[in-house]
Design a protein around this motif. Structure first.
Motif, short mmCIF file in Angstrom:
data_model
loop_
_atom_site.label_atom_id
_atom_site.label_comp_id
_atom_site.label_asym_id
_atom_site.label_seq_id
_atom_site.Cartn_x
_atom_site.Cartn_y
_atom_site.Cartn_z
N GLY A 35 34.91 36.57 28.07
CA GLY A 35 34.83 38.01 27.95
C GLY A 35 35.73 38.57 26.87
N TRP A 36 35.40 39.79 26.46
CA TRP A 36 36.24 40.56 25.57
C TRP A 36 36.68 41.83 26.30
CZ3 TRP A 36 38.17 38.93 21.07
CH2 TRP A 36 37.52 37.90 20.39
N PHE A 37 37.94 42.11 26.20
CA PHE A 37 38.52 43.32 26.76
C PHE A 37 39.33 44.00 25.66
CE2 PHE A 37 37.82 43.05 31.38
CZ PHE A 37 37.33 41.76 31.47
N ARG A 38 39.65 45.26 25.89
CA ARG A 38 40.51 45.97 24.94
C ARG A 38 41.45 46.89 25.72
NH1 ARG A 38 36.04 49.93 22.01
NH2 ARG A 38 35.66 51.32 23.79
N TRP A 53 28.75 31.13 29.12
CA TRP A 53 29.06 30.06 28.17
C TRP A 53 27.96 29.02 28.07
CZ3 TRP A 53 32.28 30.62 24.50
CH2 TRP A 53 32.77 29.54 23.78
N VAL A 54 27.11 28.95 29.06
CA VAL A 54 26.03 27.97 29.03
C VAL A 54 24.73 28.61 28.53
CG1 VAL A 54 24.59 26.44 30.42
CG2 VAL A 54 27.05 26.61 30.87
N TYR A 95 41.34 41.55 23.46
CA TYR A 95 41.68 40.27 24.07
C TYR A 95 40.40 39.51 24.43
CZ TYR A 95 46.19 42.52 25.00
OH TYR A 95 47.40 43.17 24.90
N CYS A 96 40.45 38.20 24.27
CA CYS A 96 39.40 37.38 24.84
C CYS A 96 39.97 36.71 26.09
CB CYS A 96 38.90 36.34 23.85
SG CYS A 96 40.10 35.08 23.36
N ALA A 97 39.07 36.34 26.98
CA ALA A 97 39.50 35.77 28.25
C ALA A 97 38.42 34.86 28.79
CB ALA A 97 39.81 36.89 29.25
N ALA A 98 38.84 33.93 29.63
CA ALA A 98 37.92 32.96 30.21
C ALA A 98 37.85 33.14 31.72
CB ALA A 98 38.38 31.54 29.89
N LEU A 99 36.63 33.10 32.22
CA LEU A 99 36.37 33.25 33.64
C LEU A 99 35.84 31.92 34.15
CD1 LEU A 99 34.54 36.22 35.31
CD2 LEU A 99 33.91 33.88 35.85
N PHE A 100 36.48 31.39 35.20
CA PHE A 100 36.13 30.05 35.67
C PHE A 100 35.43 30.05 37.03
CE2 PHE A 100 38.16 27.86 32.29
CZ PHE A 100 39.28 28.61 31.94
N HIS A 101 35.33 31.20 37.69
CA HIS A 101 34.71 31.23 39.01
C HIS A 101 33.30 31.77 38.88
CE1 HIS A 101 33.97 32.08 43.21
NE2 HIS A 101 35.09 31.46 43.51
N TYR A 112 39.43 37.09 35.34
CA TYR A 112 39.67 36.17 34.23
C TYR A 112 41.03 35.51 34.38
CZ TYR A 112 35.49 38.13 32.16
OH TYR A 112 34.20 38.52 31.94
N ALA A 113 41.04 34.18 34.29
CA ALA A 113 42.26 33.43 34.55
C ALA A 113 43.04 33.08 33.29
CB ALA A 113 41.93 32.15 35.30
#
Length: 125
Positions: A35-38, A53-54, A95-101, A112-113
């Motif tokens: 994701g992208w946040f600001r 991502w897939v 900011y970029c961020a990764a979500l794993f759930h 986002y973790a």
């Protein structure tokens, strides 16, 4: 340990464009969404958009809909945010961020973790 590093921010005039990048480094990277946040001064962190991502399916915030394109390069573990028709109100740290759930809310920052350090985007009028 995986790290996210944003780049591409800067100063641009209203109506201009910028492309932000977010590179993931470290061990093999695998997430459900990126994701992208600001966050503007004095304001809460705001969802901008996200990408599966897939599958590559994207979700955009209403505030930027039609003006952004989120894309990815899985081979490079890199996420992109193309922003067009920029407005002064787009000024923020992005900011970029990764979500794993897999069942987390993709529009919520709390889902986002992993986060990058942020890159400043300033749009002058």
């Amino acid at each position: 340990q995986v790290q996210l590093v944003e780049s591409g921010g800067g100063l641009v005039q209203a109506g201009g464009s910028l492309r932000l990048s977010c590179a993931a480094s470290g061990r093999t990277f695998s997430s459900y969404y990126m994701g992208w946040f600001r966050q503007a001064p004095g304001k809460e962190r705001e969802f901008v958009g996200a990408i599966n991502w897939v599958s590559g399916m994207t979700y955009d915030a209403d505030s930027v809909k039609g003006r952004i394109t989120i894309s990815k390069d899985n081979a490079k573990n890199t996420l992109y945010l193309q922003m067009n028709s920029l407005k002064p109100e787009d000024t923020a740290v992005y900011y970029c961020a990764a979500l794993f759930h897999p069942l987390a809310l993709i529009r919520s920052a709390a889902s986002y973790a992993l986060w990058g350090q942020g890159t400043q985007v300033t749009v002058s009028s």
